[in-house]
Design a protein around this motif. Structure first.
Motif: not given
Length: 660
Positions: A20-24, A316-321, A328-334
Motif C-alpha cells: 500500500d503506497e498510502e502514507e503511514e 475483510t470488508r463487507y457491504a450491505d446489499d 465481501n467487497v473487493e479492493k477494486a470496488e472501493i
C-alpha cells in the motif's frame, strides 16, 4: 536440566513490505526501524570453564563461559520484549559434540561443522528458549548434563570452521537483515599460533562475513595472569573503522551485496538528499537520538489453546446489499471520497496520489536565521540527527562539515522544506548544529561528542505551523511574579550543593520505572515466574543525602519563603491561600449555610467573596450561577471575559481556582 529445544521453523519471519503506497500514520521524521540479528559464538575450553579463585563473598565466581551465557540470557530477556522482531542465537565452538541443523533438512545443504554446537538457533527468542537457557545457567556446571554439553574437544577447533558455520547461519536465517552481528567471546588470543594456513583460511572466512554485511565484534577475556593481545591473531579478523578510533568497529561497507547479488541498504536509516542550493545536493542519513519509549502492543496473543500463539490478523470488508444481504467487497470496488457541500466527491487512487504528491523526499535549505530566533516551544516533535552519506554524492562529508562548522561559528540555524519520505506531508524544519565537541581542556575528544554525549552533526527539528499552536491560558497577573532577591540568595547554596556530578544529567543512569515494571510483569507472565512485589525506581530522591547536604539551608529558605509570602498576601489580598478567608471591609455571606451564592453582584455593586465562590466551585455548581454572577467575579479577579459564553466563563474560573 532441560535441554534447549531446537526450533526449526519452515515459515520464518515475514519480511514482505506493504504494497500500500498510502502514507503511514507514523512520525513524520521517523526512519525505518532496523531489524537486528545477533549470534553469540562462545568458545568452550578448559580455561573458559575454570572458575576464578576469589575469596570475597560478594565477588562473582562464575566461569568465563557461564558469564558469557548469562550475558546472552539477559540480552535475550530484553530482546523478547523490547525488540520482539530481532533475531538471536547462541553457537558454542570447541565442544566434543557437534550440532548444526538436522540431517533430514535437505534445504540446509547438508553442512557439517566439527566441534560446533548450535545451542539456540538464530531466530526470534521464545519463552521456551529463555527458560531453557536460564535452567542451563542456574544448573550446576558439574552436573552430568552440563558435563556432556560442555565437554571440551580433544582436538582444537579451527576458527575458519566456526566462522563458516556462522556464515551459513546468517545466510539461512537473516539473509535480508541490514544489521547482522557476530559476538565472539573467547580468552584465546592466538588460536592458530603454529599453523599459518589455518590463520589464512580464518582471515578469508572473516572477509566473507564482512562482504555479506556481518559485523564481527570481539569480547576478549583477560585474567590476572594473562592479558589478551588482539595483535597476535584477532586484528586480522576484526576490522577497525579508523586509526583515530581503534576501539570502534567498522560497520557495513558501502559495497555490500546480498546472497542473490542484489544491493543491500546499509546503515540504520534510509539515505536522503540535502539540497543546499539549486543543483547542489549532498547525501545524508538520520536516526532518532532521543525518543519517548512507551509500552507498545506489537501483536495479539491467542491464549485459549494448549499454548499461547501469535495471532495473524486479516481484514475483510463487507457491504450491505439489500438484495443479497452482506457480501465481501473487493479492493477494486472501493473509492475514497471527501464530503463537500453535503455531497460525496469521489477520487480514484491515481487522483489521490496526485493530491498528496509534493515531490520526492528532500531536505531543501531555504535560508538561515540566528539561533536566538528559534524558541524552545517550537520543538514539539522528535528531532532527527542527520550525518553525511557518501554513496550517492561523493564529497558529501566535506560539504556537510563545512556547513556544520560555519553554522556553529556564526550561531545560526537553517530553515528548510522537509519531505521525509514518499507521500509524506511537507513541513518546515529547523537544521540546528549540535554543541561543539571541544571540552574544558580545549582539546577535541576522539569520540567527537559534545558535553551532553551527542555526536557531531545536525539536528532536523520539525517546526509547528500557526494552526498547530494553542492560545495561552488567560494570565492571572499583568506582570509575572518575581521572587525577591532575599529568597533567591537563600536558594543559591542549595543549588550549589545539590548539583549533579560534572553538572550534566545522564539519562542512561535512570531507567523509566513504569516501563521497566511493565516489562518485568510481562517477563514474569511469559516465563511463568512469580510476580514481583516491588519495582526498582532510581528516580526517587535520596532524601537522607539531601538532608545531610542542605537540611539547614532548606529550613532557612522555607522560613524566608513564609515571610515573603505573608508580605505578598498583605499587599495583595486576592492572593490568599486556599481555604483562607480573604480580609474584606464588608462580608457578603448572608446565611451560615453551604448553599451557593444566588447572585454575586449586590445592589451596592459588591461581588461575592472568593470564599463563597470557592464553595460553589468545590461542589461543582458554578454552572448554576448566571452569566452576570460569573462575569462579576471574573472581572474582579482580572479573568478575561470578552466574548466569553457561560461555559467559557465556568472553565476559566475553574482553571483560576486550579492554578491557585
Amino acid at each position: 536440566m532441560s535441554t534447549l529445544p531446537y526450533r526449526s521453523k519452515d515459515n520464518g519471519p515475514s519480511h514482505d513490505a506493504d504494497d500500500d503506497e498510502e502514507e503511514e500514520d507514523v512520525d513524520e521524521t521517523g526512519y525505518k526501524t532496523v531489524k537486528d540479528a545477533v549470534l553469540f559464538a562462545v568458545e568452550v575450553s578448559d580455561s573458559m570453564l575454570r572458575r576464578p579463585q576469589i575469596t570475597s563473598e560478594k565477588a562473582d565466581t562464575s566461569s568465563p563461559l557461564e558469564a558469557a551465557l548469562k550475558c546472552a540470557y539477559h540480552l535475550m530477556q530484553q530482546r523478547i520484549i523490547s525488540a520482539p522482531k530481532d533475531l538471536m542465537g547462541i553457537l558454542l565452538y570447541g565442544t566434543e559434540a557437534s550440532k548444526f541443523y538436522n540431517e533430514d533438512e535437505t534445504t540446509r545443504g547438508g553442512w557439517s561443522f566439527p566441534h560446533c554446537y548450535l545451542l539456540t538457533d538464530l531466530d526470534i527468542p521464545e519463552a521456551e528458549d529463555v527458560k531453557a537457557l536460564k535452567s542451563l545457567i542456574e544448573d550446576d556446571s558439574d552436573s552430568e548434563d552440563a558435563k556432556n554439553l560442555f565437554q571440551v574437544s580433544g582436538e582444537p577447533v579451527s576458527m575458519h570452521t566456526m566462522l563458516f558455520c556462522a556464515n551459513q547461519i546468517f545466510q539461512q536465517k537473516a539473509a535480508n537483515f541490514t544489521s547482522r552481528r557476530l559476538f565472539i567471546v573467547t580468552d584465546n588470543d592466538n588460536p592458530h599460533s603454529d599453523d599459518k594456513s589455518y590463520r589464512s583460511q580464518a582471515t578469508v572466512r572473516a572477509k566473507d562475513l564482512y562482504d555479506l554485511g556481518v559485523v564481527i565484534e570481539l569480547f576478549p577475556i583477560s585474567s590476572a595472569k594473562h592479558a589478551f593481545e588482539t595483535k597476535l591473531f584477532w586484528d586480522d579478523i576484526v576490522y577497525k573503522s579508523s586509526p583515530s578510533d581503534p576501539d570502534a568497529i567498522m560497520y557495513n561497507p558501502s559495497s555490500l551485496m546480498d546472497v542473490d547479488k542484489s544491493r543491500l541498504r546499509t546503515g540504520n536509516a534510509d539515505a536522503a538528499h540535502l539540497e543546499i542550493a539549486p543543483g547542489l545536493r549532498i547525501g545524508v542519513k538520520g536516526f532518532l537520538l532521543y525518543k519517548h519509549q512507551k509500552p507498545v502492543r506489537s501483536t495479539y496473543i491467542y491464549v485459549s489453546g494448549e499454548k499461547p500463539e501469535i495471532v495473524k490478523g486479516r481484514t475483510t470488508r463487507y457491504a450491505d446489499d439489500f438484495e443479497s444481504g452482506s457480501r465481501n467487497v473487493e479492493k477494486a470496488e472501493i473509492k475514497k471520497a471527501y464530503t463537500f457541500g453535503g455531497e460525496h466527491i469521489t477520487f480514484s487512487q491515481e487522483e489521490l496520489s496526485k493530491l498528496r504528491d509534493f515531490g520526492g523526499p528532500i531536505i531543501r535549505l531555504i535560508g538561515f536565521k540566528p539561533t536566538t530566533a528559534l524558541p524552545v516551544w517550537a520543538n514539539t516533535k522528535n528531532s532527527t540527527f542527520i550525518y553525511p552519506f557518501e554513496e550517492d554524492y561523493i564529497g558529501s562529508i566535506r560539504v556537510f562539515s563545512a556547513l556544520y562548522q560555519n553554522m556553529l561559528k556564526k550561531q545560526v540555524f537553517g530553515l528548510s522544506w522537509l519531505i521525509p519520505r514518499k507521500n509524506a506531508t511537507p513541513v518546515l524544519a529547523a537544521i540546528l548544529p549540535t554543541l561543539s565537541a571541544i571540552g574544558a581542556d580545549a582539546g577535541t575528544n576522539q569520540a567527537a561528542v559534545s558535553k551532553t554525549g551527542c555526536p557531531q552533526g545536525l539536528h532536523l527539528i520539525p517546526l509547528p505551523f500557526a494552526d498547530d499552536l494553542r492560545q495561552n491560558p488567560p494570565s492571572m497577573h499583568k506582570t509575572p511574579l518575581r521572587a525577591p532577591d532575599g529568597l533567591v540568595d537563600e536558594m543559591i547554596p542549595i543549588i550549589e550543593k545539590l548539583n549533579l556530578p560534572k553538572g550534566t544529567f545522564d539519562p542512561n543512569r535512570y531507567p523509566n520505572p513504569s516501563l521497566q515494571w511493565h516489562y518485568r510483569i510481562l517477563q514474569a507472565i511469559a516465563l511463568e515466574e512469580d510476580l514481583p512485589e516491588k519495582s526498582e525506581d532510581k528516580t526517587r530522591p535520596k532524601y537522607r543525602q539531601i538532608d545531610q547536604r542542605v537540611g539547614e539551608e532548606a529550613v532557612r529558605w522555607g522560613n524566608e519563603l513564609q515571610k515573603v509570602y505573608k508580605e505578598h498576601v498583605a499587599e495583595n489580598p486576592d492572593a490568599a491561600n486556599l481555604g483562607e478567608k480573604r480580609p474584606t471591609a464588608r462580608g457578603t455571606k448572608s446565611k451560615e449555610t453551604d448553599e451557593p451564592a444566588k447572585r454575586s453582584k449586590k445592589d451596592n455593586g459588591e461581588v461575592v467573596s472568593e470564599e463563597n465562590m470557592r464553595k460553589t466551585y468545590e461542589k461543582g455548581q458554578l454552572s448554576k450561577l448566571t452569566v452576570t454572577d460569573l462575569k462579576g467575579f471574573a472581572s474582579s479577579k482580572k479573568i478575561a471575559t470578552t466574548g466569553a459564553k457561560k461555559t467559557d466563563l465556568v472553565e476559566r474560573i475553574e482553571a483560576w481556582f486550579e492554578q491557585k
